[in-house]
Design an enzyme around this catalytic site. Structure first.
Site, PDB file in Angstrom:
ATOM      1  CD  GLN A 193      94.375  38.118  54.422  1.00 28.57           C
ATOM      2  OE1 GLN A 193      95.456  37.841  53.930  1.00 28.57           O
ATOM      3  NE2 GLN A 193      93.280  38.203  53.675  1.00 28.57           N
ATOM      4  NE  ARG A 209      93.770  44.137  45.822  1.00 28.50           N
ATOM      5  CZ  ARG A 209      94.255  45.346  46.020  1.00 28.50           C
ATOM      6  NH1 ARG A 209      95.534  45.564  45.932  1.00 28.50           N
ATOM      7  NH2 ARG A 209      93.472  46.349  46.316  1.00 28.50           N
ATOM      8  CB  CYS A 210      91.709  36.197  43.643  1.00 30.42           C
ATOM      9  SG  CYS A 210      90.880  34.884  42.762  1.00 30.42           S
ATOM     10  CD  GLU A 214      89.547  39.608  46.931  1.00 29.12           C
ATOM     11  OE1 GLU A 214      88.439  39.189  46.563  1.00 29.12           O
ATOM     12  OE2 GLU A 214      90.205  39.103  47.846  1.00 29.12           O
TER      13      GLU A 214
END
Lengths: 159, 783
Positions: free
Chosen positions: B223, B370-371, B740
Site C-alpha cells: 500500500q 480500514r481506519c 474508512e
C-alpha cells in the site's frame, strides 16, 4: 498422470502430479491467472470455475478429478459476440472494487442466471454465499447479477 | 449535492464515471502479485512456530535441505550472518525476521525453504526439526503487566518488564475540575477485540535481485511502495536507486499491506544470495496468524455529565495488547495513533487520555484496519459512552447527541485533545438520518414490541474521523513526512498521464484521479491515464491508507493541474494574442474574457506547448507537486441501526441500517457509495462475528476462514445511504476522504442497537463481537 481437460473450449493434455490442485493446474501449467486463490479451505470462492457448467472451488478439486471435464474460467466468459452480460453488468453496476473475488462471483452469477433467468435478491445472495468479497458489501454484486439476468432474458427474447 | 460543473463527456468532479480499472479485471487480465512469473523463479515457504512462547535450542534442517528440489533452507542464524535476523518496525521497535533465540508468538517465522516448486517447499517444512523448550505464554495485557510476569522481550536492551509504552494527552487538572462539577459520571469498560483486515488476496512478494548489477526489482503487495523502497534501503543496506518496488493490482489492503513483514526480508535476501527470483505468497492461515492484526484495545471511558445531559468532560484509560513486537503502522509522534480523537463530535472543554501498551505472546501488528490510526476504537468508545449516558440521565440518545454537538458556526473547532476540526453540520446530519429512519415512530414501535415481549433496539452513532495524514509539522512515519505527490504530463495530442505517489487497492484511483484532472483542465477523464505503484515511474509519496489518498494525493493532483492550467492560459494568450490575465478556462475551452468566440481548446494548447510557444517559455506541459496538507480533514456521519433481538436465543438481526455520510465534495458518487457499503459491511463484521482470539496456551483461534468468520452476502444487511456535503475549507477541491468512514462509524451503531434492545433490563455493555451467546447471557444475568 495423464489428464485432458477442456478449458474454455481448448483441450489441454498433460502429465500432472496426482496431488496437483485444479487451481494450480489452471494458473501455473495452463497459465490462466484470472482464477485466484484466497483461502485454501474452500471458504472464499476466489478460485471458483465452472466444471461441466457447475461452479466448483478449484482449490478443492484435483486436476486429476477434472480429467475429461469441460472447465470454464473467467477468461472463457467473453465470446466472439463480446462480453458476457455478467461482465458488462459488473462494470455498469460497480460490482467490483479490487477485483480479486470478481472472477468467482461472475462465474457463480453466470451459472445462476443460466438456471434461473429471474433470480430474486435473496436467491442471488444465497447463490453467492460461498464467495467472499471484502470490498463491496455485496449490494452491487447482487445488483449486477440481477441486471445481467434481465439483459440476458431480454436478448434471448424471453419474458 | 452540488451539480457537476463539467459536461458528462469530460467527466469531472461529481460524475459517476465508470471505472477504468474494470476492463482488465472482468476479463481475468488483472495483474496481481501471484500472477507475475519470472523465468527461473523459486518459491519460498515459511516454517512457523507452533508454540506461543518457547526457547529455541536448535534447528536441524539437514533432511529438508537434502530433499530434491530444495535449493536452500534459511534460518535465523544465516540471516544473522548478514545482519538481517532482526528488522526495525514502523513504530521504532525491532522485530525478529527469523527467530534466533526464542519464539514469542504462535505463527512466528522460524525458518524458510526455497525450492523450485511451491509444493516441494511446503513438503520440506515438515522435515525441519526444531528443538523448542516451552516457556509460559502470556496471552493478555493484564497478565503481561502483573508483577513477576515472564519477560517477553528479554533480548531488548533496557526492557525489564512487558510495558511497551505509556502515552497521555489532554489536561488532567481541567478534567478533574469538570468531573467535580458533574451531576454524575457514566462509566463504560469495554474491549475492542482483535480483528484482522483479511483482504481476499493475501500478502506476497516476488523479489528479483541481480547480484551482478545490484538491481533489486521487488514486486510486492504494498500500500506504500515508496516508503517501502526507502525502508528496504535502510534495512537491507541496498542503494535506493537500485531498488524498484512494483506494487501491482492489489486484492484489497485495508491496512494489512502497509507494514514490511519478515517474509519480504527473507525472500529478498534469498534472491540476493541465490541469484534467482524468489516468490512468497502467504497462505490464508499465515495471513491471519502472523501479519497485520488490528485493534485489541481494552478501554475504560468515563463521561462527566449534568442532569440536563450536558457533557462536561471525558476521562479514558486504555490498555493495548500489542503482541510480541510493537509494530503499529502509524505516525511516530502518536503512540496510540489518533485515538485521542475520542472526544468525538461533542463540544466539551476537558479530556484526559491515558494509554498503555503491553507486550504479549501474540502476533504483532496494530495496523490501521480500514481506519486512520486507532480512530475506530476511539469513535466506538465515545459513541457507546454517549448512548449509555443518555440512558443514565434519562433522555433520548438522539436528543443527548443534539444537546452536545459542536455547532456549525463553531468550526474550525479545536477539541480538548488538540485536533482542529475543519467543517461540519452535525445537527443537520443527525436530524436527516432520524427523519429517514422514522425515528419517533420507531421508538413507539419499540415500546409496543416490548409490551409483547419482543426486543427491538435502535442504535445511533455519530462519528467524526480525522483523516488525510498529514501536515509535515506533526505527521511522519519512521521519520518520513506524510506528504504525497502527483506528476502530470500532457502530451502533444492533448492526452495526459498522471503519476501518483498513492496506490489503489480497489478504491478506483485510476478513475477518480483522472476526474480531478478532467475537472481542472477539461481534458476528458477517459484521456487521462493514471499510473501508480511503480517507484521507478512515479513521484514519492507515503501511500494509501488512513483515507489519505484523496486528502493528500488528490490535493496534489488538483494543485499540479492548476499549475498546468496557469501555463495553458499563458500559451492560450499567446495563441489568441490576448493578455494572460484575460484568459479563462472552462471545461477545456480557453477563451478571452468577454469574447467567448475567441477561444482555443486545451488540446490546441497541448500541441502548442510542444510547437508554438511565447518567447522565452520552456517547452512542454508537465509538472509535479508535493502536497503538504495544512490540516487533517474531518469526515463525519450519522448512522442508525434497527435490530430485533430474539430474547430466547440472543440472535439479533438488522432490520434497517440508515447511513448518512458527509465526506465533503464527492469526486465520483458511485465509487463513494461503493466505499461506504464495503465499510459498513466490515463494521457489521466486527460487531457481529470477526474475532481473532486465543486460548490460554496462546493458540490462535481464528486461523482460517472457517474459524475467522467474515460475512457472506447472506448475513450482510441491506444499507440505505444518505449524504450531505459540507466541503473541507482547506482542501483544494473540498474533498475529505471516505474509504474508512463506514468502518469507523458503524460498529458503535450496531452494538448500540443491540444494547438499546435490552437497555431497559439494565444491560449497558456486551463486548464485540456481539455473539448470540453473549447477548443471551447478558439478558439472563439481567434477570
Amino acid at each position: 498422470m495423464e489428464v485432458t481437460i477442456t478449458i474454455n473450449g481448448s483441450d489441454h493434455a498433460g502429465d500432472v502430479e496426482p496431488r496437483t490442485l485444479l487451481v494450480d493446474h489452471i494458473r501455473r501449467t495452463v497459465g490462466l491467472t484470472g482464477t485466484h486463490i484466497g483461502c485454501d479451505t474452500t471458504s472464499c470462492g476466489a478460485c471458483t470455475v465452472l466444471m461441466d457448467g457447475k461452479p466448483v472451488k478449484s482449490c478443492t478439486v484435483l486436476a486429476a478429478q477434472a480429467d475429461g471435464s469441460a472447465v470454464t474460467t473467467v477468461e472463457g466468459l467473453k465470446t466472439a459476440e463480446g462480453l458476457h452480460p455478467i461482465q458488462s453488468a459488473f462494470t455498469d453496476d460497480h460490482g467490483l472494487q479490487c477485483g480479486f473475488c470478481t472472477p468467482g462471483m461472475m462465474l457463480v452469477g453466470a451459472s445462476l442466471i443460466a438456471e434461473n433467468p429471474d433470480p430474486s435478491d435473496d436467491e442471488v445472495r444465497w447463490a453467492i454465499s460461498g464467495n467472499l468479497c471484502r470490498c463491496t458489501g455485496y449490494i452491487n454484486i447482487v445488483k449486477a447479477i440481477r441486471t445481467a439476468a434481465a439483459r440476458a432474458a431480454e436478448s434471448s427474447g424471453g419474458s | 449535492m452540488a451539480a457537476p460543473t463539467t459536461p458528462a463527456e469530460i467527466g469531472g468532479i461529481g460524475h459517476s464515471v465508470q471505472r477504468k480499472e474494470d476492463a482488465r479485471l472482468i476479463e481475468g487480465q488483472g495483474n496481481f502479485l501471484d500472477d507475475i512469473d519470472l523465468p527461473g523463479t523459486l518459491h519460498m515457504a515459511i516454517l512457523r512456530s507452533p508454540l506461543a512462547h518457547a526457547r529455541i535450542n536448535g534447528i536441524d534442517s539437514g533432511a529438508a535441505t537434502a530433499l530434491e528440489g530444495v535449493v536452500a533452507v534459511v534460518t535465523g542464524d544465516l540471516m544473522d550472518q548478514h545482519g538481517l535476523a532482526w528488522m526495525p518496525t514502523l513504530s521504532g521497535d525491532t522485530q525478529a525476521v527469523l527467530a534466533t533465540d526464542k519464539v514469542r508468538y504462535q505463527g512466528q517465522e522460524v525458518a524458510a525453504v526455497i525450492a523450485v516448486d511451491p509444493y516441494i517447499a511446503t513438503d520440506a517444512l515438515e522435515l525441519i526439526e526444531v528443538d523448542y523448550e516451552d516457556l509460559p505464554p502470556i496471552t493478555t495485557p493484564q497478565q503481561s503487566l502483573e508483577e513477576g510476569a515472564a519477560l517477553i522481550r528479554d533480548e531488548k536492551e533496557g526492557q525489564d518488564d512487558n510495558l511497551v509504552y505509556t502515552w497521555e494527552t489532554g489536561d488532567p487538572v481541567a478534567t478533574e475540575q469538570a468531573f467535580a462539577r458533574a451531576d454524575r459520571v457514566v462509566t463504560l469498560e469495554t474491549h475492542y477485540p482483535r480483528s484482522h483486515p483479511a483482504p481476499l488476496e493475501t500478502c506476497g512478494i516476488l523479489a528479483d535481485v541481480n547480484s551482478v548489477t545490484g538491481q533489486a526489482t521487488i514486486y510486492m503487495t504494498s500500500q506504500a511502495p515508496h516508503a517501502h523502497r526507502t525502508l528496504f534501503a535502510m534495512v537491507a543496506g541496498l542503494p535506493e536507486q537500485n531498488i524498484r518496488i512494483v506494487s501491482p493490482d492489489i486484492g484489497g489492503g485495508f491496512g494489512n499491506k502497509v507494514p514490511i513483514y519478515p517474509g519480504y526480508v527473507v525472500a529478498t535476501a534469498a534472491s540476493l544470495l541465490i541469484g534467482r527470483p524468489v516468490k512468497w505468497v502467504e497462505s490464508r492461515t499465515e495471513n491471519l496468524i502472523s501479519t497485520g492484526f488490528a485493534r485489541d484495545y481494552y478501554m475504560k471511558g468515563e463521561l462527566a455529565v449534568t442532569d440536563e445531559g450536558r457533557i462536561l468532560g471525558l476521562r479514558v484509560n486504555m490498555l493495548s495488547d500489542q503482541g510480541a513486537f510493537y509494530s503499529d503502522a502509524q505516525p511516530s509522534q502518536f503512540k496510540a495513533g489518533l485515538f485521542h480523537v475520542v472526544t468525538g463530535s461533542y463540544d466539551f472543554g476537558a479530556a484526559h487520555i491515558d494509554c498503555k501498551g503491553a507486550f504479549t505472546n501474540k502476533a504483532p501488528g496494530g495496523v490501521a484496519y480500514r481506519c486512520s490510526f486507532r480512530i475506530t476504537e476511539a469513535s466506538y468508545l465515545i459513541e457507546r459512552l454517549v448512548q449509555n449516558a443518555a440512558y443514565e440521565v434519562g433522555i433520548d440518545p438522539a436528543e443527548m447527541r443534539l444537546r452536545n454537538f459542536i455547532q456549525p458556526e463553531q468550526f474550525p473547532y479545536e477539541t480538548a485533545t488538540g485536533f482542529v476540526y475543519d467543517s461540519g453540520d452535525y445537527p443537520t446530519a443527525l436530524r436527516t438520518a432520524l427523519e429517514e429512519v422514522g425515528y419517533d415512530d420507531l421508538r413507539k414501535e419499540q415500546a409496543e414490541a416490548r409490551a409483547e415481549g419482543r426486543l427491538i433496539g435502535i442504535g445511533i452513532a455519530h462519528f467524526t474521523e480525522a483523516v488525510g495524514a498529514g501536515p509535515s509539522r506533526t505527521y511522519d512515519i519512521a521519520g518520513l513526512k506524510m506528504i504525497d505527490s502527483a506528476e502530470l504530463r500532457v502530451h502533444p495530442t492533448g492526452k495526459a498521464i498522471l503519476k501518483l505517489g498513492v496506490k489503489t487497492q480497489g478504491q478506483g484511483h485510476e478513475t477518480t484521479f483522472a476526474q480531478i484532472v478532467a475537472e481542472e483542465l477539461g481534458i476528458p477523464a477517459t484521456d487521462v491515464k493514471v499510473e501508480h505503484g511503480d517507484t521507478d515511474h512515479t513521484p514519492y509519496g507515503l501511500g494509501t491508507y488512513a483515507s489519505r489518498s484523496t486528502p493528500v494525493g488528490g490535493a496534489a493532483t488538483a494543485v499540479v493541474s492548476r499549475k498546468l492550467a496557469d501555463k495553458a492560459k499563458k500559451i492560450a494568450a499567446h495563441l489568441l494574442e490576448a493578455a494572460d490575465e484575460d484568459i479563462e478556462l472552462d471545461s477545456g475551452v480557453l477563451s478571452v474574457v468577454g469574447s467567448p468566440d475567441r477561444s482555443v481548446t486545451i488540446q490546441d494548447v497541448a500541441l502548442a506547448a510542444y510547437t508554438n510557444l511565447p518567447e522565452g517559455m520552456e517547452y512542454g506541459l508537465e509538472d509535479v507537486t508535493y502536497y503538504d496538507p495544512p490540516n487533517l480533514t474531518y469526515p463525519y456521519g450519522s448512522y442508525i441501526v434497527v435490530v430485533e433481538v430474539d430474547p430466547d436465543t440472543g440472535v439479533w438481526e438488522v432490520q434497517r441500517m440508515v447511513a448518512l455520510d458527509d465526506c465533503g465534495v464527492r469526486i465520483n458518487p458511485m465509487i463513494v457509495e461503493g466505499q461506504i457499503c464495503g465499510g459498513l459491511t466490515e463494521g457489521f463484521a466486527m460487531s457481529a462475528m470477526q474475532w481473532i482470539t486465543f486460548d490460554d496456551d496462546g493458540n490462535c483461534i481464528g486461523a482460517n476462514f472457517m474459524d475467522y468468520l467474515v460475512p457472506t452476502a447472506w448475513e450482510t444487511p441491506r444499507f440505505e445511504l444518505l449524504a450531505t456535503e459540507v466541503p473541507s475549507p482547506h482542501h483544494p477541491i473540498g474533498a475529505k476522504g471516505v474509504g474508512e468512514s463506514a468502518t469507523v462509524g458503524s460498529p458503535a451503531a450496531f452494538v448500540n442497537a443491540v444494547i438499546d434492545a435490552v437497555a431497559h433490563l439494565g444491560v449497558r455493555n456486551i463486548d464485540m463481537p456481539v455473539l448470540p451467546d453473549r447477548v443471551w447471557a447478558a439478558i439472563d444475568a439481567a434477570g
